[in-house]
Design a protein around this motif. Sequence first.
Motif, PDB file in Angstrom:
ATOM      1  N   VAL A   1       0.621  -0.886  -3.131  1.00 22.97           N
ATOM      2  CA  VAL A   1      -0.356   0.305  -3.366  1.00 22.97           C
ATOM      3  C   VAL A   1      -0.418   1.248  -2.514  1.00 22.97           C
ATOM      4  N   GLU A   2      -0.041   0.944  -1.146  1.00 17.63           N
ATOM      5  CA  GLU A   2       0.846   1.391   0.031  1.00 17.63           C
ATOM      6  C   GLU A   2       1.709   1.172   0.571  1.00 17.63           C
ATOM      7  N   ALA A   3       2.728   2.451   1.650  1.00 16.51           N
ATOM      8  CA  ALA A   3       3.601   1.903   1.933  1.00 16.51           C
ATOM      9  C   ALA A   3       2.960   1.227   3.473  1.00 16.51           C
ATOM     10  N   LYS A   4       3.903  -0.203   3.878  1.00 13.85           N
ATOM     11  CA  LYS A   4       3.529  -0.941   4.705  1.00 13.85           C
ATOM     12  C   LYS A   4       4.724  -1.141   5.636  1.00 13.85           C
TER      13      LYS A   4
ATOM     14  N   VAL B   1       3.940  -9.568  -6.092  1.00 17.05           N
ATOM     15  CA  VAL B   1       4.707  -8.012  -5.619  1.00 17.05           C
ATOM     16  C   VAL B   1       5.425  -7.886  -6.619  1.00 17.05           C
ATOM     17  N   ALA B   2       5.609  -9.187  -7.433  1.00 15.41           N
ATOM     18  CA  ALA B   2       7.154  -8.658  -8.264  1.00 15.41           C
ATOM     19  C   ALA B   2       5.952  -8.430  -9.258  1.00 15.41           C
TER      20      ALA B   2
ATOM     21  N   LEU C   1       9.552  -2.350  -6.644  1.00  7.57           N
ATOM     22  CA  LEU C   1       9.535  -1.691  -5.008  1.00  7.57           C
ATOM     23  C   LEU C   1      10.777  -1.961  -4.342  1.00  7.57           C
ATOM     24  N   ARG C   2      10.314  -0.865  -3.726  1.00 10.03           N
ATOM     25  CA  ARG C   2      11.773  -0.548  -2.237  1.00 10.03           C
ATOM     26  C   ARG C   2      11.331  -0.950  -0.755  1.00 10.03           C
TER      27      ARG C   2
ATOM     28  N   VAL D   1      10.076  -0.430   6.490  1.00  7.70           N
ATOM     29  CA  VAL D   1       9.810  -0.273   6.448  1.00  7.70           C
ATOM     30  C   VAL D   1       9.151  -0.154   4.573  1.00  7.70           C
ATOM     31  N   CYS D   2       8.280  -0.651   3.132  1.00  8.17           N
ATOM     32  CA  CYS D   2       8.489  -0.490   1.835  1.00  8.17           C
ATOM     33  C   CYS D   2       7.036  -0.124   1.556  1.00  8.17           C
ATOM     34  N   ASP D   3       7.888   0.991  -0.335  1.00  7.07           N
ATOM     35  CA  ASP D   3       6.634   1.602   0.085  1.00  7.07           C
ATOM     36  C   ASP D   3       6.900   2.659  -1.469  1.00  7.07           C
ATOM     37  N   PRO D   4       5.672   1.498  -1.805  1.00  4.93           N
ATOM     38  CA  PRO D   4       5.781   2.585  -3.750  1.00  4.93           C
ATOM     39  C   PRO D   4       6.427   3.433  -3.741  1.00  4.93           C
ATOM     40  N   THR D   5       6.410   4.977  -3.185  1.00  5.89           N
ATOM     41  CA  THR D   5       7.460   5.274  -3.915  1.00  5.89           C
ATOM     42  C   THR D   5       8.322   5.719  -3.276  1.00  5.89           C
TER      43      THR D   5
END
Length: 254
Positions: free
Chosen positions: A161-164, A186-187, A193-194, A244-248
Amino acid sequence: MQYKTLALAATLASGAFAAPWNYNADDSVKVLLSKDGAYPSTTTFSERQLPNQRPPHGGNGPFSKIEIDLGKDVKNTALRCQALGQDQKPLVATRGENVDITFSDADKGAWTFRNPSYVDVSKVVCDPSFVAISKQETKIHITLVENGESAIGEDVDDATVEAKESRALNGGTKFQTINISLGEIVAIENAALRCAAVDMHGNKFTAKRGENIDVTFSDADKGEWTFIDPNTKQPMPAKVNKLVCDPTFKSLNA
Ligand SMILES: *[C@@H]1O[C@H](CO)[C@@H](O)[C@H](O)[C@H]1NC(C)=O
């Protein structure tokens, strides 16, 4: 005597002495699907006939909530059910702090679907073998390898949902490869997700996997990425400070 006692115990355990089924007993397992709680569709199973599955009674949705309601005589009060989406993948829902793909009654009310919050359900499934998922499956597991042997594992919280980001990986270690492994939840919610590996100033390192060169990295079940010099494209260990993992994040090759 010893033998007789054992034999009796075994017979009792196998249920041979159980009373005939009492038809007034309520061993119903109800799965209620609703749009914001209104007019739930109720799909009913009997505990005796589990595992079992069927399409939701009265139509596929869209629904936002799922609630499990066990009849008073259901023996396995930990029983869980799940809902499959149109793609036959389990749907993720939350109740309080819990995030899962199988849902219990526990007298705690309805679970709420998320990502998306309104879903079509193709099937509901109730199965005594379902257990609550591990918290680990809501995380992204990242492995950084230093010299082919020593590796560190870091978890990043659910970033669908948001970057973590991870904690700061203090120390001057330089890593050669990075591997992204998405937890099951998550998968399901975002298989694409990247994550990025950044230095002290937040600059992203570049890495290569097969023909792909990128600054954000996916799991895709394709294994590890090797850090490279962005100019020469030759392997170059990276002094990673944070993950950093970020849905964008998008692939440069998309
Ligand atoms: C790398 O990630 C994959 C998931 O894509 C996982 O199966 C594998 O065990 C991971 N390897 C390491 C060394 O962590």
